[in-house]
Design a protein around this motif. Structure first.
Motif, PDB file in Angstrom:
ATOM      1  N   VAL A 174       0.914  -1.218   0.177  1.00 22.97           N
ATOM      2  CA  VAL A 174       0.143  -0.043   0.023  1.00 22.97           C
ATOM      3  C   VAL A 174       0.768   1.381  -0.007  1.00 22.97           C
ATOM      4  N   LEU A 175       0.671   1.957  -0.953  1.00 24.64           N
ATOM      5  CA  LEU A 175       1.646   3.359  -0.957  1.00 24.64           C
ATOM      6  C   LEU A 175       0.715   4.321  -0.491  1.00 24.64           C
ATOM      7  N   THR A 221      10.181   4.526   1.059  1.00 22.88           N
ATOM      8  CA  THR A 221       9.238   5.478   0.195  1.00 22.88           C
ATOM      9  C   THR A 221       8.835   4.856  -1.220  1.00 22.88           C
ATOM     10  N   ARG A 222       8.305   5.467  -1.922  1.00 26.84           N
ATOM     11  CA  ARG A 222       7.896   5.059  -3.401  1.00 26.84           C
ATOM     12  C   ARG A 222       9.056   4.572  -4.330  1.00 26.84           C
ATOM     13  N   HIS A 223      10.216   5.070  -4.169  1.00 23.01           N
ATOM     14  CA  HIS A 223      11.502   4.815  -4.611  1.00 23.01           C
ATOM     15  C   HIS A 223      12.049   3.482  -4.319  1.00 23.01           C
ATOM     16  N   ASP A 224      11.645   2.971  -3.222  1.00 24.56           N
ATOM     17  CA  ASP A 224      12.009   1.472  -2.506  1.00 24.56           C
ATOM     18  C   ASP A 224      11.135   0.485  -3.138  1.00 24.56           C
ATOM     19  N   LEU A 225      10.128   0.915  -4.176  1.00 20.05           N
ATOM     20  CA  LEU A 225       8.984  -0.055  -4.738  1.00 20.05           C
ATOM     21  C   LEU A 225       9.585  -1.551  -5.110  1.00 20.05           C
ATOM     22  N   ALA A 226      10.434  -1.420  -6.168  1.00 20.08           N
ATOM     23  CA  ALA A 226      11.050  -2.530  -6.593  1.00 20.08           C
ATOM     24  C   ALA A 226      11.620  -3.648  -5.591  1.00 20.08           C
ATOM     25  N   ARG A 242      -3.642  10.074  -2.760  1.00 26.02           N
ATOM     26  CA  ARG A 242      -4.562  10.808  -3.743  1.00 26.02           C
ATOM     27  C   ARG A 242      -3.630  12.176  -4.286  1.00 26.02           C
ATOM     28  N   GLU A 243      -2.644  12.485  -3.755  1.00 24.82           N
ATOM     29  CA  GLU A 243      -1.974  13.987  -3.802  1.00 24.82           C
ATOM     30  C   GLU A 243      -0.590  13.414  -4.600  1.00 24.82           C
ATOM     31  N   LEU A 244      -0.676  12.374  -5.088  1.00 18.70           N
ATOM     32  CA  LEU A 244       0.500  12.065  -6.075  1.00 18.70           C
ATOM     33  C   LEU A 244       0.617  12.972  -7.329  1.00 18.70           C
ATOM     34  N   SER A 245       1.493  13.551  -7.890  1.00 17.90           N
ATOM     35  CA  SER A 245       1.635  14.281  -8.930  1.00 17.90           C
ATOM     36  C   SER A 245       1.676  13.551 -10.333  1.00 17.90           C
ATOM     37  N   ALA A 246       1.356  13.986 -11.380  1.00 22.08           N
ATOM     38  CA  ALA A 246       1.376  13.284 -12.470  1.00 22.08           C
ATOM     39  C   ALA A 246       2.528  12.290 -12.752  1.00 22.08           C
ATOM     40  N   ALA A 247       3.656  13.208 -12.678  1.00 19.78           N
ATOM     41  CA  ALA A 247       4.778  12.613 -12.745  1.00 19.78           C
ATOM     42  C   ALA A 247       5.214  11.502 -11.731  1.00 19.78           C
ATOM     43  N   ALA A 248       4.742  11.710 -10.500  1.00 16.75           N
ATOM     44  CA  ALA A 248       5.017  10.728  -9.546  1.00 16.75           C
ATOM     45  C   ALA A 248       4.080   9.521  -9.819  1.00 16.75           C
ATOM     46  N   MET A 249       2.953   9.687 -10.325  1.00 16.68           N
ATOM     47  CA  MET A 249       1.961   8.379 -10.419  1.00 16.68           C
ATOM     48  C   MET A 249       2.440   7.650 -11.745  1.00 16.68           C
ATOM     49  N   ASP A 250       3.101   8.668 -12.848  1.00 15.35           N
ATOM     50  CA  ASP A 250       3.581   7.578 -14.019  1.00 15.35           C
ATOM     51  C   ASP A 250       5.034   7.045 -13.642  1.00 15.35           C
ATOM     52  N   GLN A 251       5.727   7.444 -12.776  1.00 15.90           N
ATOM     53  CA  GLN A 251       6.870   6.861 -12.398  1.00 15.90           C
ATOM     54  C   GLN A 251       6.473   5.538 -11.568  1.00 15.90           C
TER      55      GLN A 251
END
Length: 654
Positions: A174-175, A221-226, A242-251
């Motif tokens: 869960v992010l 963090t989301r950068h540790d997802l993999a 729900r506050e993730l930016s478009a760039a963050a959601m795309d990444q």
């Protein structure tokens, strides 16, 4: 029985109505319910006995010989009686609170605390045998710990038993560990049939680094997802932020795809039936999530002020924008909602989405064409709409390049027909739906919509109401939109056709566009064009690639070249227009020069419809003003005068 008394029945055991007799009666409680209440009461009695015994033992430092057993027994009896007398009016044993819940714990502590106060007062009285005054205080704390501890243990055992099967359920990361993320983890963990087993949380906030929710830790963090996905063996990523930016959601979506994770998201609150989050609310990631657009704050009171209790008419009600307008307007409780369109199938779908039935035999649906001025006049005189949303239009740019006369008849003269009908019946508010192609237009579509804006500005000068236009870009999911086209092309195996590698467009979801339209109509001034903030333009090639990734398919992209009338990049505000946002940060207020319809018709008769649209755009406002009045101030030939129009009909009493 009162509703308040009904709360005393445990969850799932609410009273029922005997609809055959019209009476209500409390259902018979299950046989083990009374036993459960007695077990809890018995345990609390044990807690008091153990607590006070331990308290006096500690007071005498373990010297059992000096303990006054009769005094201790009397003190325990007093505490138990006080406990029962306080617990009964507080309904502690009537199933009001879940065992081990925060509310139940507070209630239990309150009851035992009050009983402890009674016990303390009792030891102050001069009776024999004497019990030290510190014993009630120490004993109450120990009794509370024993009683609460048992309940927490029961809750933990229940939660453990309710966890989904680790073999059958999807292992979920869960992010987002905020309020929604916590509710989501609790929902997944407490339902054995949820099909989701949370194994890790991710959160970018430094303050959440050591947070645990239902014993599930934040592991990065989301950068540790993999890395976290590999370590936990996760199958699915759920985005609860729900506050993730478009760039963050795309990444995040790209990383999840590379790690072999499925991805689901929580919809915004406006799309959910309840404020609390449950695992059943999850949906698949769609392209609107990758746009990164966040809900816009609107003034609900201002909207309700001009819609609630009013007669509202929507043209083009069967289209994408018109139907969503009808749905959102319906929520504000208009006195009457009149849905007008020439597409009977579109009206059928709109009525079905609002009322749940689509018999098309009620007065709220009207089959008519805005090109037919006589029909419109008769309808407006009969129904007297007070608010008009004009969404009917032709919008396909390449088609209108081939048939400019159709754009003239619908987007220009059709708009004027609706304007005149609204003016004649005394409508107090008129909202014209425009497009970003009206800003510095180079296409027939853009020119026709620009003239529509100017016609509205002209009408605003002759009415006491608020007549204005709202301009925005492409709407995702509308009929014939790039989204639906790409989706169908990808499903068919391609190729996906894009006009140019670098072409960009402003994109917005239908619901958000209409929400801002309804809000803009409440804050605009007569004659203005309100321009919605569409965010950053989206590269259409990126949109196509994102759709392929969501569909888990790779197809060829073919570049076809820009067509006549198409721009590489659209603008929302044209050259010479000033971006003012005096009221709402997402809405610009633009002044446009008015256009007398008599002048427009004369130009069309003189040079033809297509040429007239270009000529009228180049005519500056001062020159137009000169054509409308001579040097002596009287109306010039071709200008609109009072004799050109009917006097507005008197307003019908509400």
């Amino acid at each position: 029985m009162t509703p308040e008394a009904d709360e005393d029945v445990p969850a799932g055991e609410r009273r029922h109505d005997d609809r055959s007799t019209g009476s209500t009666a409390r259902p018979r409680l299950p046989a083990d319910y009374a036993a459960r209440r007695l077990v809890l009461l018995a345990w609390d009695c044990v807690a008091w006995a153990a607590g006070l015994t331990a308290g006096i033992w500690l007071r005498y430092e373990g010297d059992v010989a000096v303990i006054e057993r009769r005094g201790l027994a009397l003190l325990v009896l007093i505490a138990l009686v006080a406990h029962v007398l306080v617990a009964v009016p507080m309904h502690l044993y009537r199933g009001r609170h879940e065992i081990g819940s925060a509310e139940g714990t507070v209630a239990l502590c309150t009851v035992m605390g009050l009983a402890g106060v009674v016990a303390f007062v009792a030891v102050l009285l001069p009776y024999e045998p004497h019990v030290p005054r510190s014993v009630p205080a120490i004993g109450t704390l120990i009794a509370i710990a024993v009683a609460v501890g048992a309940r927490l243990a029961v809750r933990l055992l229940r939660e453990y038993a309710a966890r989904p099967d680790g073999e059958a359920a999807q292992r979920v990361i869960v992010l987002g560990s905020g309020a929604e993320g916590q509710q989501l983890v609790q929902s997944m963990s407490s339902d054995p049939d949820s099909g989701y087993l949370p194994v890790a949380l991710l959160d970018d906030a430094p303050a959440a680094r050591h947070r645990r929710v239902c014993r599930i830790p934040v592991q990065g963090t989301r950068h540790d997802l993999a890395e976290v996905a590999t370590r936990t063996g996760a199958d699915l990523l759920v985005v609860a932020d729900r506050e993730l930016s478009a760039a963050a959601m795309d990444q995040v979506s790209r990383t999840a795809a590379e790690a072999g994770l499925g991805i689901k998201v929580l919809p915004p609150l406006s799309e959910r039936l309840r404020p609390l989050v449950e695992h059943s609310d999850l949906r698949d990631l769609d392209i609107s999530d990758l746009l990164g657009r966040h809900p816009v704050e609107i003034d609900v009171a201002a909207i309700a002020g001009y819609l609630t209790g009013r007669r509202v008419l929507v043209t083009g009600a069967g289209g994408s924008i018109g139907s969503e307008l009808c749905r959102q307007i319906h929520r504000f409780g208009p006195a009457e909602l009149i849905m007008l369109d020439r597409d009977e199938s579109g009206l059928h779908a709109t009525q079905l989405s609002i009322t749940g039935s689509a018999l098309l035999d009620t007065a709220d649906t009207v089959l008519a064409d805005i090109r037919d001025a006589e029909v419109l006049d008769a309808l407006f005189v009969e129904r007297r709409p007070e608010v008009v949303f004009h969404a009917a239009a032709l919008k396909h740019l390449p088609m209108l390049e081939r048939f400019p006369e159709e754009a003239w008849r619908t987007n220009v003269l059709g708009t004027q027909n609706v304007l005149e009908a609204a003016w004649r019946c005394g409508a107090t508010r008129f909202v014209n739906i425009s497009t970003d192609k009206a800003a510095d237009p180079v296409s027939v579509l853009g020119r026709s919509k620009r003239l529509g804006e100017r016609l509205v500005a002209e009408a605003a000068a002759y009415t006491e109401g608020t007549y204005l236009s709202v301009r925005f870009g492409n709407v995702l999911g509308s009929r014939g939109s790039v989204l639906t086209t790409f989706t169908e092309q990808i499903a068919a195996g391609g190729p996906v056709t894009v006009t140019h590698p670098d072409v960009t467009r402003f994109l917005m979801t239908t619901a958000e566009a209409v929400q801002l339209v309804v809000h803009a109509a409440a804050i605009g001034s007569p004659g203005e064009v309100l321009v919605l903030d569409m965010g950053e333009p989206v590269r259409i090639t990126d949109l196509a690639q994102n759709l392929m990734r969501l569909a888990n398919r790779s197809v060829e992209i073919v570049y076809t070249g820009l067509r006549d009338g198409e721009k590489l990049h659209e603008e929302l505000i044209g050259s010479g227009e000033v971006d003012r946002r005096p009221i709402h940060p997402a809405v610009s207020h633009i002044a446009v020069p008015p256009l007398p319809v008599t002048w427009a018709r004369e130009q069309a008769e003189r040079v033809g419809c297509g040429r007239a649209m270009a000529v009228l755009l180049d005519l500056p406002a001062p020159a137009m003003a000169e054509t409308r009045s001579g040097a002596d101030g009287r109306a010039a030939p071709g200008a609109r005068t009072g004799s050109d129009h009917l006097v507005p009909l008197p307003r019908r009493a509400s």
